[in-house]
Write a protein that holds these residues in place. Structure first.
Motif, PDB file in Angstrom:
ATOM      1  N   GLN A 171       0.285   6.249  -2.079  1.00 17.72           N
ATOM      2  CA  GLN A 171       1.438   6.898  -0.879  1.00 17.72           C
ATOM      3  C   GLN A 171       2.231   6.182  -0.627  1.00 17.72           C
ATOM      4  O   GLN A 171       3.332   6.371  -0.545  1.00 17.72           O
ATOM      5  CB  GLN A 171       0.490   7.300   0.229  1.00 17.72           C
ATOM      6  N   ALA A 172       1.944   4.678  -0.230  1.00 21.91           N
ATOM      7  CA  ALA A 172       2.822   4.041   0.422  1.00 21.91           C
ATOM      8  C   ALA A 172       3.704   3.395  -0.620  1.00 21.91           C
ATOM      9  O   ALA A 172       5.100   3.077  -0.390  1.00 21.91           O
ATOM     10  CB  ALA A 172       2.061   2.504   0.862  1.00 21.91           C
ATOM     11  N   PHE A 173       3.375   3.219  -1.839  1.00 20.91           N
ATOM     12  CA  PHE A 173       4.239   2.589  -3.050  1.00 20.91           C
ATOM     13  C   PHE A 173       5.052   3.645  -3.692  1.00 20.91           C
ATOM     14  O   PHE A 173       6.008   3.180  -4.750  1.00 20.91           O
ATOM     15  CB  PHE A 173       3.717   1.484  -3.916  1.00 20.91           C
ATOM     16  N   ALA A 174       4.725   5.050  -3.654  1.00 15.90           N
ATOM     17  CA  ALA A 174       5.292   5.970  -4.544  1.00 15.90           C
ATOM     18  C   ALA A 174       6.817   5.687  -4.418  1.00 15.90           C
ATOM     19  O   ALA A 174       7.562   5.942  -5.348  1.00 15.90           O
ATOM     20  CB  ALA A 174       4.755   7.344  -4.089  1.00 15.90           C
ATOM     21  N   MET A 175       7.592   5.920  -3.176  1.00 17.05           N
ATOM     22  CA  MET A 175       9.001   5.899  -3.015  1.00 17.05           C
ATOM     23  C   MET A 175       9.246   4.751  -3.658  1.00 17.05           C
ATOM     24  O   MET A 175      10.728   4.785  -3.898  1.00 17.05           O
ATOM     25  CB  MET A 175       9.263   5.620  -1.721  1.00 17.05           C
ATOM     26  N   ARG A 176       8.672   3.498  -3.799  1.00 17.57           N
ATOM     27  CA  ARG A 176       9.406   2.360  -4.222  1.00 17.57           C
ATOM     28  C   ARG A 176       9.113   2.358  -6.060  1.00 17.57           C
ATOM     29  O   ARG A 176       9.474   1.263  -6.537  1.00 17.57           O
ATOM     30  CB  ARG A 176       8.562   1.216  -3.794  1.00 17.57           C
ATOM     31  N   GLY A 213      -3.029   2.650   7.199  1.00 19.21           N
ATOM     32  CA  GLY A 213      -2.388   1.419   6.401  1.00 19.21           C
ATOM     33  C   GLY A 213      -3.099   0.135   6.196  1.00 19.21           C
ATOM     34  O   GLY A 213      -4.304   0.437   6.978  1.00 19.21           O
ATOM     35  N   PHE A 214      -3.179  -0.641   5.636  1.00 19.37           N
ATOM     36  CA  PHE A 214      -4.086  -1.931   5.302  1.00 19.37           C
ATOM     37  C   PHE A 214      -3.242  -2.979   4.911  1.00 19.37           C
ATOM     38  O   PHE A 214      -2.209  -2.882   4.426  1.00 19.37           O
ATOM     39  CB  PHE A 214      -5.206  -1.220   4.513  1.00 19.37           C
ATOM     40  N   ILE A 215      -4.122  -4.070   5.129  1.00 20.37           N
ATOM     41  CA  ILE A 215      -3.607  -5.338   4.314  1.00 20.37           C
ATOM     42  C   ILE A 215      -4.597  -5.916   3.557  1.00 20.37           C
ATOM     43  O   ILE A 215      -5.602  -5.958   3.889  1.00 20.37           O
ATOM     44  CB  ILE A 215      -2.963  -6.294   5.354  1.00 20.37           C
ATOM     45  N   LEU A 216      -4.272  -6.533   2.438  1.00 15.53           N
ATOM     46  CA  LEU A 216      -5.241  -7.207   1.687  1.00 15.53           C
ATOM     47  C   LEU A 216      -4.888  -8.610   1.426  1.00 15.53           C
ATOM     48  O   LEU A 216      -3.410  -8.937   0.945  1.00 15.53           O
ATOM     49  CB  LEU A 216      -5.292  -6.263   0.333  1.00 15.53           C
ATOM     50  N   LEU A 217      -5.673  -9.511   1.622  1.00 19.67           N
ATOM     51  CA  LEU A 217      -5.544 -10.810   1.618  1.00 19.67           C
ATOM     52  C   LEU A 217      -6.423 -11.765   0.625  1.00 19.67           C
ATOM     53  O   LEU A 217      -7.682 -11.281   0.759  1.00 19.67           O
ATOM     54  CB  LEU A 217      -5.279 -11.684   2.832  1.00 19.67           C
ATOM     55  N   GLN A 218      -5.806 -12.928  -0.072  1.00 14.53           N
ATOM     56  CA  GLN A 218      -6.756 -13.682  -0.677  1.00 14.53           C
ATOM     57  C   GLN A 218      -7.027 -14.933   0.097  1.00 14.53           C
ATOM     58  O   GLN A 218      -5.770 -15.582   0.194  1.00 14.53           O
ATOM     59  CB  GLN A 218      -6.584 -13.927  -2.029  1.00 14.53           C
ATOM     60  N   ALA A 227       3.397   7.300   9.185  1.00 15.12           N
ATOM     61  CA  ALA A 227       3.034   6.199  10.184  1.00 15.12           C
ATOM     62  C   ALA A 227       3.781   4.977  10.288  1.00 15.12           C
ATOM     63  O   ALA A 227       3.496   4.218  10.856  1.00 15.12           O
ATOM     64  CB  ALA A 227       1.446   5.833   9.865  1.00 15.12           C
ATOM     65  N   ARG A 228       5.156   5.200   9.786  1.00 17.78           N
ATOM     66  CA  ARG A 228       5.777   3.676   9.592  1.00 17.78           C
ATOM     67  C   ARG A 228       6.841   3.506  11.071  1.00 17.78           C
ATOM     68  O   ARG A 228       6.927   4.576  11.817  1.00 17.78           O
ATOM     69  CB  ARG A 228       6.945   3.952   8.485  1.00 17.78           C
ATOM     70  N   ARG A 229       7.201   2.402  11.154  1.00 20.92           N
ATOM     71  CA  ARG A 229       8.017   2.136  12.326  1.00 20.92           C
ATOM     72  C   ARG A 229       7.107   2.265  13.633  1.00 20.92           C
ATOM     73  O   ARG A 229       7.869   2.845  14.643  1.00 20.92           O
ATOM     74  CB  ARG A 229       9.302   3.005  12.522  1.00 20.92           C
ATOM     75  N   ALA A 237       2.306  -2.158  10.886  1.00 22.04           N
ATOM     76  CA  ALA A 237       2.254  -3.465   9.676  1.00 22.04           C
ATOM     77  C   ALA A 237       2.308  -4.585  10.524  1.00 22.04           C
ATOM     78  O   ALA A 237       1.463  -5.581  10.158  1.00 22.04           O
ATOM     79  CB  ALA A 237       3.560  -3.343   8.992  1.00 22.04           C
ATOM     80  N   ARG A 238       2.958  -4.601  11.680  1.00 20.96           N
ATOM     81  CA  ARG A 238       2.988  -5.993  12.488  1.00 20.96           C
ATOM     82  C   ARG A 238       1.588  -6.211  13.012  1.00 20.96           C
ATOM     83  O   ARG A 238       1.105  -7.466  13.145  1.00 20.96           O
ATOM     84  CB  ARG A 238       3.978  -5.649  13.668  1.00 20.96           C
ATOM     85  N   ALA A 239       0.764  -5.153  13.481  1.00 22.12           N
ATOM     86  CA  ALA A 239      -0.371  -5.474  14.129  1.00 22.12           C
ATOM     87  C   ALA A 239      -1.467  -5.631  12.920  1.00 22.12           C
ATOM     88  O   ALA A 239      -2.227  -6.543  13.243  1.00 22.12           O
ATOM     89  CB  ALA A 239      -1.051  -3.748  14.683  1.00 22.12           C
ATOM     90  N   LEU A 240      -1.095  -5.305  11.569  1.00 25.77           N
ATOM     91  CA  LEU A 240      -2.272  -5.859  10.600  1.00 25.77           C
ATOM     92  C   LEU A 240      -1.928  -7.078  10.350  1.00 25.77           C
ATOM     93  O   LEU A 240      -2.874  -7.823  10.046  1.00 25.77           O
ATOM     94  CB  LEU A 240      -2.002  -4.901   9.311  1.00 25.77           C
TER      95      LEU A 240
END
Ligand SMILES: CC(C)(COP(=O)(O)OP(=O)(O)OC[C@H]1O[C@@H](n2cnc3c(N)ncnc32)[C@H](O)[C@@H]1OP(=O)(O)O)[C@@H](O)C(=O)NCCC(=O)NCCS
Length: 152
Positions: free
Chosen positions: A18-23, A53-58, A75-77, A81-84
């Protein structure tokens, strides 16, 4: 907002799509998320009640790389993302965070700049776009340790 670890690969795959479809970027599959989450040094965080939303890190010896960060369009703006990002900083306690972002991804670049990341490098024509075009990847980094200069 209560943010915690998330381990459901199907939820992450759906959000990523969903998040990357527009891009027009390739969505990562459920199987890809399963393979990532099976690794001990891979961490994913999302809001506990409503994972919009989510954040994935290594985690690596010298810090952590943000592999992806996605917030679904509705859910943007609203600061998710800032909280994640803030949660990942706290949860991993990494001295340094870094990531790659497409030069034409203005929202993400604005988010990272507003959260203390600075550009440290560039990979020329790294992301392929429709019509045989290519866009540079910017490498961005944030030192968590106080007293380090942000200027370059
Ligand atoms: C980039 C993305 C994760 C931002 O998520 P978000 O939850 O909307 O971001 P936030 O609400 O936490 O924004 C925090 C700050 O970032 C900046 N920002 C975020 N989106 C922005 C936009 N569209 N335009 C300008 N600045 C923006 C602003 O400084 C914002 O603070 P403000 O709202 O008080 O002005 C989201 O747009 C997304 O999922 N995009 C598609 C996937 C993607 O590009 N991921 C990053 C790959 S590296």
């Amino acid at each position: 907002m209560d943010i915690g670890a998330i381990t459901q690969a199907p939820v992450l795959a759906q959000l990523h799509g969903q998040a990357f479809a527009m891009r027009a970027e390739r969505a990562w599959s459920r199987q890809e998320f399963e393979a990532l989450l099976a690794q001990k040094n891979i961490h994913a965080f999302a809001p506990v009640l409503k994972p919009d939303g989510f954040i994935l890190l290594q985690s690596l010896p010298d810090g952590a790389e943000i592999l992806t960060l996605a917030v679904q369009p509705a859910a943007r703006r609203q600061g998710l993302a800032r909280a994640l990002l803030a949660h990942a900083f706290d949860a991993l306690g990494a001295p340094k965070l870094w990531l790659e972002v497409a030069q034409d991804n203005a929202p993400a670049r604005a988010l990272y700049a507003a959260n203390g990341f600075r550009i440290t490098g560039r990979r020329s024509k790294y992301y392929k776009r429709a019509g045989n075009l290519a866009v540079d990847a910017l490498l961005m980094e944030r030192d968590i340790q106080e007293g380090k200069s942000d200027e370059h």
